[in-house]
Design a protein around this motif. Sequence first.
Motif, PDB file in Angstrom:
ATOM      1  N   PRO A 309       2.201   2.856   8.309  1.00  0.00           N
ATOM      2  CA  PRO A 309       2.204   4.290   7.437  1.00  0.00           C
ATOM      3  C   PRO A 309       1.937   4.180   5.998  1.00  0.00           C
ATOM      4  O   PRO A 309       1.401   5.089   5.387  1.00  0.00           O
ATOM      5  CB  PRO A 309       3.540   4.648   7.959  1.00  0.00           C
ATOM      6  N   ASP A 310       2.471   3.157   5.506  1.00  0.00           N
ATOM      7  CA  ASP A 310       2.340   3.074   4.034  1.00  0.00           C
ATOM      8  C   ASP A 310       0.979   2.960   3.495  1.00  0.00           C
ATOM      9  O   ASP A 310       0.417   3.285   2.589  1.00  0.00           O
ATOM     10  CB  ASP A 310       3.320   2.020   3.427  1.00  0.00           C
ATOM     11  N   VAL A 311       0.453   2.111   4.283  1.00  0.00           N
ATOM     12  CA  VAL A 311      -1.150   1.809   4.025  1.00  0.00           C
ATOM     13  C   VAL A 311      -1.804   2.915   4.110  1.00  0.00           C
ATOM     14  O   VAL A 311      -2.831   3.572   3.440  1.00  0.00           O
ATOM     15  CB  VAL A 311      -1.706   0.622   4.968  1.00  0.00           C
ATOM     16  N   PHE A 312      -1.716   3.638   5.250  1.00  0.00           N
ATOM     17  CA  PHE A 312      -2.351   4.941   5.645  1.00  0.00           C
ATOM     18  C   PHE A 312      -1.994   5.892   4.487  1.00  0.00           C
ATOM     19  O   PHE A 312      -3.134   6.660   4.165  1.00  0.00           O
ATOM     20  CB  PHE A 312      -1.848   5.413   6.947  1.00  0.00           C
ATOM     21  N   LYS A 313      -1.055   6.203   4.272  1.00  0.00           N
ATOM     22  CA  LYS A 313      -0.483   6.964   2.996  1.00  0.00           C
ATOM     23  C   LYS A 313      -1.427   6.785   1.900  1.00  0.00           C
ATOM     24  O   LYS A 313      -2.126   7.812   1.320  1.00  0.00           O
ATOM     25  CB  LYS A 313       0.971   7.120   2.826  1.00  0.00           C
ATOM     26  N   ARG A 314      -1.478   5.480   1.500  1.00  0.00           N
ATOM     27  CA  ARG A 314      -2.074   5.254   0.453  1.00  0.00           C
ATOM     28  C   ARG A 314      -3.687   5.295   0.460  1.00  0.00           C
ATOM     29  O   ARG A 314      -4.439   5.768  -0.531  1.00  0.00           O
ATOM     30  CB  ARG A 314      -1.845   3.608  -0.262  1.00  0.00           C
ATOM     31  N   LEU A 315      -4.430   5.069   1.628  1.00  0.00           N
ATOM     32  CA  LEU A 315      -5.692   5.586   1.822  1.00  0.00           C
ATOM     33  C   LEU A 315      -5.844   6.953   1.775  1.00  0.00           C
ATOM     34  O   LEU A 315      -6.843   7.337   0.907  1.00  0.00           O
ATOM     35  CB  LEU A 315      -6.164   5.068   3.218  1.00  0.00           C
ATOM     36  N   VAL A 316      -5.170   7.771   2.151  1.00  0.00           N
ATOM     37  CA  VAL A 316      -5.174   9.114   1.982  1.00  0.00           C
ATOM     38  C   VAL A 316      -5.158   9.679   0.511  1.00  0.00           C
ATOM     39  O   VAL A 316      -6.073  10.429   0.107  1.00  0.00           O
ATOM     40  CB  VAL A 316      -3.852  10.043   3.040  1.00  0.00           C
ATOM     41  N   GLN A 317      -4.402   9.017  -0.115  1.00  0.00           N
ATOM     42  CA  GLN A 317      -4.163   9.157  -1.544  1.00  0.00           C
ATOM     43  C   GLN A 317      -5.255   8.762  -2.443  1.00  0.00           C
ATOM     44  O   GLN A 317      -6.088   9.773  -3.120  1.00  0.00           O
ATOM     45  CB  GLN A 317      -2.949   8.554  -2.114  1.00  0.00           C
ATOM     46  N   VAL A 318      -6.094   7.822  -2.069  1.00  0.00           N
ATOM     47  CA  VAL A 318      -7.309   7.272  -2.747  1.00  0.00           C
ATOM     48  C   VAL A 318      -8.254   8.090  -2.305  1.00  0.00           C
ATOM     49  O   VAL A 318      -8.959   8.514  -3.253  1.00  0.00           O
ATOM     50  CB  VAL A 318      -7.425   5.670  -2.178  1.00  0.00           C
ATOM     51  N   LEU A 319      -8.370   8.784  -1.114  1.00  0.00           N
ATOM     52  CA  LEU A 319      -9.482   9.635  -0.764  1.00  0.00           C
ATOM     53  C   LEU A 319      -9.124  10.972  -1.180  1.00  0.00           C
ATOM     54  O   LEU A 319     -10.031  11.682  -1.687  1.00  0.00           O
ATOM     55  CB  LEU A 319      -9.510   9.598   0.825  1.00  0.00           C
ATOM     56  N   SER A 320      -8.020  11.289  -1.176  1.00  0.00           N
ATOM     57  CA  SER A 320      -7.372  12.718  -1.700  1.00  0.00           C
ATOM     58  C   SER A 320      -7.743  13.048  -3.033  1.00  0.00           C
ATOM     59  O   SER A 320      -8.303  14.240  -3.577  1.00  0.00           O
ATOM     60  CB  SER A 320      -6.205  13.272  -1.196  1.00  0.00           C
ATOM     61  N   ASP A 321      -7.903  11.956  -3.994  1.00  0.00           N
ATOM     62  CA  ASP A 321      -8.229  12.273  -5.310  1.00  0.00           C
ATOM     63  C   ASP A 321      -9.748  12.874  -5.458  1.00  0.00           C
ATOM     64  O   ASP A 321     -10.093  13.340  -6.232  1.00  0.00           O
ATOM     65  CB  ASP A 321      -8.213  10.816  -6.033  1.00  0.00           C
ATOM     66  N   SER A 322     -10.419  12.547  -4.322  1.00  0.00           N
ATOM     67  CA  SER A 322     -11.738  12.903  -4.131  1.00  0.00           C
ATOM     68  C   SER A 322     -12.108  14.031  -3.464  1.00  0.00           C
ATOM     69  O   SER A 322     -13.213  14.738  -3.530  1.00  0.00           O
ATOM     70  CB  SER A 322     -12.528  11.688  -3.621  1.00  0.00           C
ATOM     71  N   GLY A 323     -10.932  14.799  -3.117  1.00  0.00           N
ATOM     72  CA  GLY A 323     -10.964  16.044  -2.315  1.00  0.00           C
ATOM     73  C   GLY A 323     -11.615  16.095  -1.132  1.00  0.00           C
ATOM     74  O   GLY A 323     -12.074  16.921  -0.565  1.00  0.00           O
ATOM     75  N   LEU A 324     -11.614  14.697  -0.350  1.00  0.00           N
ATOM     76  CA  LEU A 324     -12.204  14.657   0.810  1.00  0.00           C
ATOM     77  C   LEU A 324     -11.183  14.802   1.826  1.00  0.00           C
ATOM     78  O   LEU A 324     -11.300  15.059   3.050  1.00  0.00           O
ATOM     79  CB  LEU A 324     -12.971  13.189   0.961  1.00  0.00           C
ATOM     80  N   ALA A 325      -9.940  14.527   1.683  1.00  0.00           N
ATOM     81  CA  ALA A 325      -9.127  14.553   2.749  1.00  0.00           C
ATOM     82  C   ALA A 325      -7.830  15.736   2.433  1.00  0.00           C
ATOM     83  O   ALA A 325      -8.092  16.115   1.511  1.00  0.00           O
ATOM     84  CB  ALA A 325      -8.268  13.285   2.753  1.00  0.00           C
TER      85      ALA A 325
END
Length: 325
Positions: A309-325
């Motif tokens: 869950p922590d890795v998943f959350k970090r991926l979402v964070q990396v992507l959400s900075d781009s407005g993709l998630a």
Amino acid sequence: MPAKNQDTPQNYLPIPPEHILPGTRAGFEIYLKQGQRFVLYAKDNDQLTEEHRSRLGAMGARKVYISAGKEKEHAEYVQKHLARILNDESIPVDVRSETWSNSASRLAEDVYEANLPATVLRKRVQRIRQLIEMSRRFFDTPEALKELARFIDCGQQAYNHGIGTMVYALCVMQTFDPDQATMTDMCIGSMLHDIGKATLPATLSEKDPETMTPEEFTAYMTHPVMGVRAGSAIPLMPEAIHCVLFHHERMDGKGYPSGATEGEIPLTARVTATCNTYDGLTRDQPWRERLTPFEALKRMRDDTGAHDPDVFKRLVQVLSDSGLA
Ligand SMILES: [Fe+2]
Ligand SMILES: [Fe+2]
């Protein structure tokens, strides 16, 4: 002698003469530098021959040139023929490994620009470039280059997926603030995670794992272990081997090949596993079209027990900075 061109040097880029591949058409003009002049050596639609290459050898030409506006065409030409260049024993090993790192950096940059935030783009792309450049040392023998060529030759799809997974994995891993060695291992391990697929029949790699027969799936499940064996000529460190070996493990122990759970799966492998799934879902596959980032993340979230869950959350964070998630 062909026509002369008197443009300024800034309009030309040097490339290794070894990129002249007999039997191909380059799609860009090739020039020689004579004094301050750039002299046309081969036209863009010329069929390149052994003579084109041997004449350069006889002249002792260390570089040939392309016009700066044709950089993209040159990159595509190299990518198309990358496995052939890596396998060519007449090309010095350092030229071959440099050709790979330049090509991989360019592909990584394309993935980044298409899928990740523009705000911090320059700095992060530069970091990824550096890591790829440092990874050249893994390919400093003809045997290692041959293994890499075999992987690339088994289909651009698998190689491009490797590069995509690597870009996401490096961005996510960076948020854990690891040391340099871990990042380099992550770079190479995540890129090569599916190298074992080169040992599978092509028909199997093109099939949806969910529709495989039990026999087919049993064979398919060998690819992480086969990957470690296939990559034996490449001096991978343990963290890189973890990425290859454990990229299909799940936190709930229902993955393969070992069925390891949570704490038993190294962090580098958990990051690779999550980024592997995300890249696979957001990429066109022979059996389905790509999902949107939102759809892919939703599917991953609904697959309870698969991801850290922590890795998943970090991926979402990396992507959400781009407005993709
Ligand atoms: Fe895989
Ligand atoms: Fe994969």
